[in-house]
Every structure is written in structure tokens, then in C-alpha cells.
Design a protein around this motif. Structure first.
Motif, PDB file in Angstrom:
ATOM      1  N   ALA A 145       0.577  -0.988  -0.333  1.00  0.00           N
ATOM      2  CA  ALA A 145       0.146  -0.503  -0.094  1.00  0.00           C
ATOM      3  C   ALA A 145       1.164   1.422   0.439  1.00  0.00           C
ATOM      4  O   ALA A 145       0.780   1.725   0.787  1.00  0.00           O
ATOM      5  CB  ALA A 145      -0.753   0.332   1.369  1.00  0.00           C
ATOM      6  N   THR A 146       1.577   1.542  -1.088  1.00  0.00           N
ATOM      7  CA  THR A 146       2.282   2.268  -1.319  1.00  0.00           C
ATOM      8  C   THR A 146       1.868   3.723  -1.916  1.00  0.00           C
ATOM      9  O   THR A 146       0.590   3.545  -2.402  1.00  0.00           O
ATOM     10  CB  THR A 146       3.374   1.950  -1.828  1.00  0.00           C
ATOM     11  N   PRO A 147       2.644   5.078  -1.780  1.00  0.00           N
ATOM     12  CA  PRO A 147       1.884   5.842  -2.467  1.00  0.00           C
ATOM     13  C   PRO A 147       1.520   5.653  -3.839  1.00  0.00           C
ATOM     14  O   PRO A 147       0.740   6.355  -4.974  1.00  0.00           O
ATOM     15  CB  PRO A 147       3.182   7.431  -2.528  1.00  0.00           C
ATOM     16  N   VAL A 148       2.597   5.172  -4.586  1.00  0.00           N
ATOM     17  CA  VAL A 148       3.048   4.659  -6.168  1.00  0.00           C
ATOM     18  C   VAL A 148       1.307   4.199  -6.135  1.00  0.00           C
ATOM     19  O   VAL A 148       0.314   4.104  -7.195  1.00  0.00           O
ATOM     20  CB  VAL A 148       3.867   4.247  -6.356  1.00  0.00           C
ATOM     21  N   THR A 149       1.121   3.128  -5.929  1.00  0.00           N
ATOM     22  CA  THR A 149      -0.335   2.553  -5.769  1.00  0.00           C
ATOM     23  C   THR A 149      -1.643   3.147  -5.637  1.00  0.00           C
ATOM     24  O   THR A 149      -2.482   3.154  -6.477  1.00  0.00           O
ATOM     25  CB  THR A 149      -0.485   1.393  -4.318  1.00  0.00           C
ATOM     26  N   ARG A 267     -10.386   8.414  15.628  1.00  0.00           N
ATOM     27  CA  ARG A 267     -10.868   6.934  16.186  1.00  0.00           C
ATOM     28  C   ARG A 267      -9.629   6.500  16.422  1.00  0.00           C
ATOM     29  O   ARG A 267      -9.362   5.362  17.142  1.00  0.00           O
ATOM     30  CB  ARG A 267     -11.532   5.925  16.541  1.00  0.00           C
ATOM     31  N   THR A 268      -8.904   6.133  15.495  1.00  0.00           N
ATOM     32  CA  THR A 268      -7.904   5.891  15.228  1.00  0.00           C
ATOM     33  C   THR A 268      -6.127   6.014  15.461  1.00  0.00           C
ATOM     34  O   THR A 268      -5.918   7.514  15.894  1.00  0.00           O
ATOM     35  CB  THR A 268      -6.970   6.143  13.742  1.00  0.00           C
ATOM     36  N   PRO A 269      -5.412   5.452  17.010  1.00  0.00           N
ATOM     37  CA  PRO A 269      -4.308   6.171  17.420  1.00  0.00           C
ATOM     38  C   PRO A 269      -3.017   6.637  16.250  1.00  0.00           C
ATOM     39  O   PRO A 269      -2.486   6.780  16.291  1.00  0.00           O
ATOM     40  CB  PRO A 269      -4.162   4.940  18.165  1.00  0.00           C
ATOM     41  N   ARG A 270      -3.318   5.641  15.268  1.00  0.00           N
ATOM     42  CA  ARG A 270      -2.406   6.100  13.753  1.00  0.00           C
ATOM     43  C   ARG A 270      -2.273   7.521  13.669  1.00  0.00           C
ATOM     44  O   ARG A 270      -3.653   7.986  13.813  1.00  0.00           O
ATOM     45  CB  ARG A 270      -2.341   5.164  12.710  1.00  0.00           C
ATOM     46  N   LEU A 271      -0.901   8.181  14.011  1.00  0.00           N
ATOM     47  CA  LEU A 271      -0.841   9.647  13.493  1.00  0.00           C
ATOM     48  C   LEU A 271      -0.715   9.563  11.651  1.00  0.00           C
ATOM     49  O   LEU A 271       0.040   8.950  11.490  1.00  0.00           O
ATOM     50  CB  LEU A 271      -0.102  10.152  14.323  1.00  0.00           C
ATOM     51  N   PHE A 272      -0.907  11.122  11.393  1.00  0.00           N
ATOM     52  CA  PHE A 272      -0.201  11.093   9.971  1.00  0.00           C
ATOM     53  C   PHE A 272       1.205  11.396  10.205  1.00  0.00           C
ATOM     54  O   PHE A 272       1.398  12.004  10.834  1.00  0.00           O
ATOM     55  CB  PHE A 272      -1.753  11.961   9.199  1.00  0.00           C
ATOM     56  N   SER A 273       1.769  11.365   8.624  1.00  0.00           N
ATOM     57  CA  SER A 273       2.737  11.458   8.935  1.00  0.00           C
ATOM     58  C   SER A 273       2.987  12.613   7.399  1.00  0.00           C
ATOM     59  O   SER A 273       1.834  12.816   6.721  1.00  0.00           O
ATOM     60  CB  SER A 273       4.171  10.196   8.215  1.00  0.00           C
ATOM     61  N   PRO A 274       3.806  13.164   7.542  1.00  0.00           N
ATOM     62  CA  PRO A 274       4.721  13.474   6.571  1.00  0.00           C
ATOM     63  C   PRO A 274       4.278  13.219   4.842  1.00  0.00           C
ATOM     64  O   PRO A 274       4.329  14.229   3.832  1.00  0.00           O
ATOM     65  CB  PRO A 274       6.241  14.601   6.537  1.00  0.00           C
ATOM     66  N   GLU A 275       4.823  11.938   4.932  1.00  0.00           N
ATOM     67  CA  GLU A 275       4.457  11.767   3.676  1.00  0.00           C
ATOM     68  C   GLU A 275       3.285  11.044   2.774  1.00  0.00           C
ATOM     69  O   GLU A 275       2.710  11.502   2.230  1.00  0.00           O
ATOM     70  CB  GLU A 275       5.033   9.572   3.757  1.00  0.00           C
ATOM     71  N   ASP A 276       1.982  10.608   4.122  1.00  0.00           N
ATOM     72  CA  ASP A 276       0.739  11.168   4.561  1.00  0.00           C
ATOM     73  C   ASP A 276       0.223  12.247   3.665  1.00  0.00           C
ATOM     74  O   ASP A 276      -0.549  13.134   2.633  1.00  0.00           O
ATOM     75  CB  ASP A 276       0.454  10.851   5.523  1.00  0.00           C
ATOM     76  N   LEU A 277       1.509  13.888   4.074  1.00  0.00           N
ATOM     77  CA  LEU A 277       0.810  14.657   3.267  1.00  0.00           C
ATOM     78  C   LEU A 277       1.318  15.311   2.122  1.00  0.00           C
ATOM     79  O   LEU A 277       0.697  15.759   1.688  1.00  0.00           O
ATOM     80  CB  LEU A 277       1.087  15.811   4.248  1.00  0.00           C
ATOM     81  N   ASN A 278       2.159  14.344   1.505  1.00  0.00           N
ATOM     82  CA  ASN A 278       2.729  14.517   0.336  1.00  0.00           C
ATOM     83  C   ASN A 278       2.239  14.279  -0.094  1.00  0.00           C
ATOM     84  O   ASN A 278       1.532  13.899  -1.633  1.00  0.00           O
ATOM     85  CB  ASN A 278       4.207  13.727   0.084  1.00  0.00           C
ATOM     86  N   LEU A 279       1.802  12.578   0.365  1.00  0.00           N
ATOM     87  CA  LEU A 279       0.401  11.819  -1.159  1.00  0.00           C
ATOM     88  C   LEU A 279      -0.397  12.858  -0.877  1.00  0.00           C
ATOM     89  O   LEU A 279      -1.374  12.741  -2.027  1.00  0.00           O
ATOM     90  CB  LEU A 279       0.414  10.718  -0.394  1.00  0.00           C
TER      91      LEU A 279
END
Length: 546
Positions: A145-149, A267-279
Motif C-alpha cells: 500500500a505505497t503512494p505509487v499504488t 478513533r485511530t491512534p495512528r498519526l498522519f505522517s509527512p509522507e501522508d501529507l505529500n501523498l
């Protein structure tokens, strides 16, 4: 070379077709080579093309609404020339006799690839080779599940034509799934306001600071942990949503921001990352371009439908003008109307009376385009109805003014000239309601202006108009014209003018009536040069003969 057709269907899609067969038929019938059953403006068998090589013709198959080549209705077989545009209802075809040039590809045999060779596959990028596993809460997304995908999938999903409401929903779903958000909203700028176009979730509370940085600063914004952000931590409405992480990105095309995408995960404990922001930023940019393309496609389709409707309106309007010039003893008649747009507000007519008299009519509705054309149609119907009941020109114009004043919009009026010629006596009775005075050019060179009557029609209902009379003698020429003739401007801004028209009529007064109206039109076109006409041009000539 094999000729080609660029075919634009009623839904606005365009495709190319090679003309390899000898005959091609278009219509609503399922048996047609080009079948459009949803286009009710087409006949079952509407039109056909025939040809061989680069010699192709088009002809109508007796359709109700007609076939047009470059805006002119087809009568018989019309030979096609490069770039000709054929229209039938909402279908348009552009003829290209050269077609596409053949291209040759040569494959060379080589050894097996080796060394620094990298390979992948679309299945691998899309994760089709990986077994779908439900991730644990807070766990990192699977390796595939990469940004390319995400971008490949977005490209595939956004490639298809979709109505804008559906496109908004697809874009938002793609963005939410790409960055692993729980919910989101897509907003666009419409006439200075932010409008919600798609959403997943409810009760969104978005910081104005985040909004303004995205829309005005063109920045993508990531707040990784609201608990550590002093500005947002103090907003109880946002804290109450138990939000931990949020992102927003501009829907930006070049330098213009047309909206934003906002996502969060309560509800999700996972935080967004800079890579998520770029995508999210890249996907928002791709989405913005796709939105603008779809908007332009919808505008183009609307314009195409409007053009088709205008072509039909122009054909209807042409039928309101005299189809044939009447043959009247002792007088030669001709008329010409050239609208500056596809439809216009000028009107002329020849009216037949049982006693052999003939009515010569010209009118000009204030304005241009479709509004003027609609009023012109109304004017023509009223004139014919009133002229049958009232013979005297002054009575016709007085009644016509009362009728128009009751229905004419406040910003509209009509200039009008109505006359009746008696071939037995040679007398012309006329009434001029604010129209350019027709010019009566005597055989000996004297010129009279026919002005008697009153003001324009459609403003003051209680007016009474007067009429006057004059004699048309052998060799005399009467010219009725609209202001599109005298007010036509040269490239330097100088008007053609009544004096120049008078001089032209003096020189041409012994010519046939048809030649006179054509001479006036040609002189005006030469005067204006390459400029598009600014107003409709209408000319009527009546020449008294022995």
C-alpha cells in the motif's frame, strides 16, 4: 490516405472513425452505422455519407430537422472538403480527407535482459499479488500500500468521464483510503463561497487558520497531534471531537486554488505522517486538474448543445422570412437578410392582398441574438394577423403598437416601416414608426426620404400614427434598409452612412432589384473589411418597371 471523421456524440465525447466503406448511415435506428437512439432530434434514418478514397459526399435522408454542413442546410448531395463540419441534431462530424499518417514500428531481436534491470508490474503495484490482510489498529499499512499504488489507482479511477457530483465522491474516497483516514470532506469555491461537494462522516469542525492557510497560502497542512498544538488544543469544539491528527490540502491547478480536501481520524491512534501529507497534496492536485477538465467538458457540451439549438433556431427564423419573391405587375422586388449572429432581430416581408396590392414591410427589434430573434418572431406573427384585418398602413401600425406595448419588455422597442403598393395606380401608401427612412430614388436622380408616421413601437400604447402617399413611376427605385447598413463601421470607426448608400443607389438604380440588394450588402462588407458584422443587415429593393 484513408479519410477520417472526428465524431462528437450528444454526450460530448469525441472519437475518430476511418472512412473505409463506401456508405455510412447515421440516425436513431439500431441498424445505422452511427446509431444514437437517445438523440430525439435525429430521424431513424437521418443522413448518409458515400464515397471512395478522398471523394466523399453527404446527403440528407428526408429527416425532419435536417442535416447541415458548416451551418448551411443540405439540399441534395454535398461534396465534402477538408475541415467541413457536418451537424445532425446533437451529433457533429468533422471531415479530414488526409486521415492519420501510417506509423511503422520495427522490433529488433536482442538477448535476454540482464544486469541493472528493474522490473515491476501493475498487479504488483496495485497489490493484486499480495494477500489482503486486515491490519491491526495503529499498525503501519502493508508494504504494497505505497503512494505509487494510491496514485496508480487514482489515475485509473479518474480517467473515466463522470458527472461532477460522482467525481467529487470518488476523489474524496480515494484520498481517505490513500492516507488511511477515517473521514473527510471536499469543498470547492463557488462564486466566492465554500460549498461542500462530498463528505464521509459528519459534524466537521475545521479551524479557520487551517482553512485560510490552504486556500490563501496554498499550503498543505498537517497537525500530527492536536494535543501538542497550542492553538487547536484551546478550541474545545475541536477537542470535544477527540481528534488527534488532521490534514488539509488545496485543490490547486497551477496557481489557482478551487477548493480543499480535509481528512482526519478521531478513533485511530495512528498519526498522519509527512509522507501522508505529500501523498494527499499530489492527489489533490491531480483531482483539481480532473475537476477542471470535467467542468470544461460540461461547458463544451453545453455550448455544443446550444450551438445545435441555435442552428435549428436560425433555420426556423429563416422560414419566417419570405421564401420566394412575389411576382407583382409593374414592380420588381428583392430582399436580403444577413444576421450578425446565428439569429437576429431584423425582419422583412412581402404581403399579398386579394386585390393585387402588395405590402412591403421592414422592422428592427432593439438588441441582438436570441432575445431579439424571439421578439422578431412575435412581430412577424402580429404583422400578418393585423395586416389581414386593417388595410391602411396607419391603422396597421397603430394596432401593432398597442399590441407590442402590452408585451414588450421595458428595455426593448421596435422600429418599423409598413407600406402598401397598388400596381394599378402606382401609388405607395406608407407609415414609418421610427425606422431608418427608406430612400425613394427617382428615375431622374431625385432622392426622397419616407419619414411620415411616428415614433418607435412598443413603448407608448396610446399613440396614433399617420401615413403618407407617393407615386412610384417607371424607373423609380425604393430601398428599405436597417441601421446595420448605414451604421456599419470601417476599421477606422467611420460609419457607412446614408449619403454613401444614396450614392450607391443612384448608380445602381437601373439594375435589377436582386442585383441592387446584393450590391448594397457587398459594399457594406467591403467597407467593414475583415471585422465581424456588429449588427444585422437587411435590405429590400422595389423597382418600378414598365
Amino acid at each position: 490516405m484513408i479519410p477520417e471523421l472526428a465524431i462528437t456524440s450528444p454526450d460530448g465525447n469525441t472519437r475518430t472513425m476511418r472512412l473505409e466503406t463506401g456508405r455510412l448511415m447515421l440516425g436513431r435506428s439500431g441498424g445505422s452505422d452511427l446509431s444514437y437512439p437517445e438523440d430525439v432530434g435525429l430521424s431513424r434514418q437521418h443522413m448518409a455519407l458515400e464515397g471512395k478514397g478522398e471523394e466523399w459526399v453527404v446527403y440528407d435522408l428526408g429527416s425532419k430537422n435536417g442535416t447541415f454542413v458548416n451551418g448551411v442546410r443540405v439540399a441534395g448531395k454535398v461534396r465534402l472538403r477538408p475541415g467541413d463540419r457536418i451537424t445532425a441534431s446533437h451529433v457533429a462530424l468533422v471531415y479530414d480527407p488526409a486521415g492519420a499518417s501510417a506509423k511503422t514500428v520495427l522490433f529488433e531481436r536482442t538477448p535476454e535482459l540482464a544486469g541493472a534491470t528493474v522490473s515491476t508490474s501493475l498487479d504488483r503495484l496495485l497489490g493484486r499479488e499480495a494477500q489482503a490482510v486486515e491490519p491491526e489498529p495503529g499498525a503501519a499499512p502493508p508494504l504494497w500500500a505505497t503512494p505509487v499504488t494510491a496514485l496508480v489507482r487514482a489515475g485509473r479511477e479518474l480517467a473515466a468521464r463522470r458527472p461532477l457530483p460522482e467525481l467529487f465522491r470518488v476523489i474524496l474516497d480515494l484520498a481517505i483510503e490513500a492516507v488511511g483516514a477515517e473521514r473527510g470532506v471536499l469543498l470547492t469555491r463557488e462564486k466566492g463561497e465554500l460549498v461542500v461537494q462530498a463528505w464521509r462522516g459528519e459534524d466537521f469542525r475545521i479551524s479557520t487558520t487551517v482553512r485560510d492557510r490552504v486556500l490563501e497560502g496554498k499550503d498543505s497542512v498537517l497537525v500530527q497531534d492536536i494535543q501538542h498544538d497550542a492553538a487547536l488544543r484551546g478550541r474545545m469544539s475541536i477537542v470535544a471531537e477527540k481528534m488527534r491528527s488532521l490534514m488539509a490540502a488545496p485543490l490547486q491547478t497551477d496557481e489557482r486554488v478551487i477548493g480543499l480536501i480535509y481528512v482526519d481520524s478521531p478513533r485511530t491512534p495512528r498519526l498522519f505522517s509527512p509522507e501522508d501529507l505529500n501523498l494527499l497534496t499530489v492527489m489533490a492536485n491531480v483531482a483539481a486538474i480532473r475537476i477542471e477538465h470535467e467542468r470544461l467538458a460540461e461547458i463544451e457540451q453545453s455550448e455544443h448543445l446550444l450551438e445545435s439549438e441555435l442552428e435549428q433556431a436560425a433555420e426556423i427564423q429563416r422560414r419566417f422570412l419570405p421564401a420566394d419573391v412575389p411576382e407583382v405587375r409593374g414592380i420588381e422586388l428583392a430582399g436580403l437578410n444577413v444576421p450578425c449572429r446565428m439569429v437576429g432581430g431584423d425582419y422583412y416581408d412581402f404581403l399579398h392582398y386579394p386585390d393585387g396590392k402588395v405590402g412591403l414591410v421592414i422592422g428592427d427589434v432593439a438588441g441582438k441574438g436570441m432575445p431579439a430573434a424571439l421578439m422578431m418572431t412575435c412581430l412577424q406573427a402580429k404583422v400578418q394577423a393585423i395586416a389581414e384585418a386593417a388595410a391602411a398602413p396607419s391603422a396597421v401600425v397603430t394596432r401593432l403598437n398597442r399590441s407590442l406595448a402590452a408585451t414588450c419588455p421595458q428595455n426593448r422597442f421596435v422600429t418599423f416601416f409598413f407600406s402598401v403598393f397598388d400596381p394599378g395606380s402606382g401609388e405607395l401608401a406608407y407609415c414609418n414608426a421610427g425606422h431608418n427612412p427608406p430612400l425613394l430614388v427617382r428615375a431622374g436622380g431625385e432622392v426622397l426620404r419616407l419619414e411620415a408616421g411616428g415614433p418607435v413601437l412598443g413603448i407608448l400604447p396610446a399613440l396614433n400614427f399617420r401615413e403618407d402617399r407617393c407615386a412610384l413611376e417607371a424607373g423609380d427605385l425604393l430601398c428599405l434598409y436597417s441601421d446595420g447598413v448605414t451604421e456599419a463601421a470601417s476599421p477606422d470607426g467611420e460609419e457607412f452612412g446614408e449619403a454613401r448608400l444614396t450614392e450607391l443607389l443612384l448608380q445602381a438604380r437601373r439594375s435589377p432589384a436582386a442585383a441592387i440588394v446584393n450590391a448594397v450588402h457587398d459594399a457594406v462588407r467591403q467597407w467593414t473589411g475583415e471585422q465581424p458584422a456588429a449588427d444585422d443587415i437587411t435590405v429590400v429593393a422595389a423597382r418600378r418597371i414598365e
